[in-house]
Design a protein around this motif. Sequence first.
Motif, PDB file in Angstrom:
ATOM      1  N   PRO A 158       0.689  -1.276  -0.034  1.00 61.76           N
ATOM      2  CA  PRO A 158       0.037  -0.181   0.058  1.00 61.76           C
ATOM      3  C   PRO A 158       0.737   1.217   0.140  1.00 61.76           C
ATOM      4  CG  PRO A 158      -0.789  -1.576   1.657  1.00 61.76           C
ATOM      5  CD  PRO A 158       0.394  -2.256   1.208  1.00 61.76           C
ATOM      6  N   GLU A 159       1.984   1.306   0.980  1.00 59.82           N
ATOM      7  CA  GLU A 159       2.733   2.495   1.002  1.00 59.82           C
ATOM      8  C   GLU A 159       3.417   2.801  -0.452  1.00 59.82           C
ATOM      9  OE1 GLU A 159       2.567  -0.165   3.140  1.00 59.82           O
ATOM     10  OE2 GLU A 159       2.372   0.933   5.057  1.00 59.82           O
ATOM     11  N   THR A 160       4.089   1.668  -0.989  1.00 58.19           N
ATOM     12  CA  THR A 160       4.677   1.998  -2.266  1.00 58.19           C
ATOM     13  C   THR A 160       3.811   2.416  -3.376  1.00 58.19           C
ATOM     14  OG1 THR A 160       6.226   0.008  -1.496  1.00 58.19           O
ATOM     15  CG2 THR A 160       6.095   0.645  -3.713  1.00 58.19           C
ATOM     16  N   ARG A 161       2.692   1.824  -3.554  1.00 54.25           N
ATOM     17  CA  ARG A 161       1.628   1.853  -4.709  1.00 54.25           C
ATOM     18  C   ARG A 161       1.336   3.579  -4.247  1.00 54.25           C
ATOM     19  NH1 ARG A 161      -3.387  -0.354  -2.513  1.00 54.25           N
ATOM     20  NH2 ARG A 161      -3.393   1.371  -1.192  1.00 54.25           N
ATOM     21  N   ASP A 162       0.857   4.005  -3.134  1.00 51.76           N
ATOM     22  CA  ASP A 162       0.480   5.227  -2.946  1.00 51.76           C
ATOM     23  C   ASP A 162       1.545   6.431  -2.932  1.00 51.76           C
ATOM     24  OD1 ASP A 162      -1.874   4.315  -2.049  1.00 51.76           O
ATOM     25  OD2 ASP A 162      -1.388   4.482   0.281  1.00 51.76           O
ATOM     26  N   PHE A 163       2.945   5.898  -2.989  1.00 50.21           N
ATOM     27  CA  PHE A 163       3.821   6.591  -3.081  1.00 50.21           C
ATOM     28  C   PHE A 163       3.793   7.182  -4.802  1.00 50.21           C
ATOM     29  CE2 PHE A 163       8.326   7.024  -4.896  1.00 50.21           C
ATOM     30  CZ  PHE A 163       8.991   7.751  -4.200  1.00 50.21           C
ATOM     31  N   TYR A 164       3.894   6.122  -5.447  1.00 54.17           N
ATOM     32  CA  TYR A 164       3.972   6.328  -6.950  1.00 54.17           C
ATOM     33  C   TYR A 164       2.758   7.207  -7.473  1.00 54.17           C
ATOM     34  CZ  TYR A 164       8.115   3.686  -7.388  1.00 54.17           C
ATOM     35  OH  TYR A 164       9.294   3.170  -7.253  1.00 54.17           O
ATOM     36  N   VAL A 165       1.523   6.832  -6.653  1.00 57.74           N
ATOM     37  CA  VAL A 165       0.308   7.348  -7.309  1.00 57.74           C
ATOM     38  C   VAL A 165       0.373   9.052  -6.657  1.00 57.74           C
ATOM     39  CG1 VAL A 165      -2.294   7.659  -6.911  1.00 57.74           C
ATOM     40  CG2 VAL A 165      -1.126   5.290  -7.221  1.00 57.74           C
ATOM     41  N   ALA A 166       0.786   9.284  -5.743  1.00 52.01           N
ATOM     42  CA  ALA A 166       0.729  10.637  -5.155  1.00 52.01           C
ATOM     43  C   ALA A 166       1.839  11.391  -5.954  1.00 52.01           C
ATOM     44  CB  ALA A 166       1.147  10.646  -3.627  1.00 52.01           C
ATOM     45  N   LEU A 167       3.247  10.820  -6.104  1.00 53.90           N
ATOM     46  CA  LEU A 167       4.213  11.543  -6.628  1.00 53.90           C
ATOM     47  C   LEU A 167       3.927  11.643  -8.098  1.00 53.90           C
ATOM     48  CD1 LEU A 167       6.945  12.965  -6.171  1.00 53.90           C
ATOM     49  CD2 LEU A 167       7.938  10.978  -6.437  1.00 53.90           C
TER      50      LEU A 167
END
Length: 119
Positions: free
Chosen positions: A16-25
């Motif tokens: 979840p953290e890795t997915r959210d990182f790429y989505v947010a950035l």
Amino acid sequence: MTVLRIVANLAARAMPETRDFYVALFGLEVVMDQGWIVTLASGETARVQMSIASEGGSGTPVPDISIEVDDVDAIHARARELGAEIAYDLTDEPWGVRRFFIRAPDGALVNVLSHASHA
């Protein structure tokens, strides 16, 4: 025979953290989520390309993935706002790219760049 696509597969322990990182950035969208694998995509079309390197240039390590954007300065500012670890600060390289490296939550070294014609 024609190569239609090359997909980067990055190992992630904290999905979840890795997915959210790429989505947010990068503003990528989740196009598939099987729990054990999540595929992110952009609506843009690009040429199929892969690089083979013995170093990352300018004395840097070879990054795990390179992501070309149209405004590297805006992504750099967003990365700072998100508290991303900047591993190599924003630099104009002699080969015509402006780039920086960040560490993703699971440690992947990400080269974020724009070519001089886009910077």
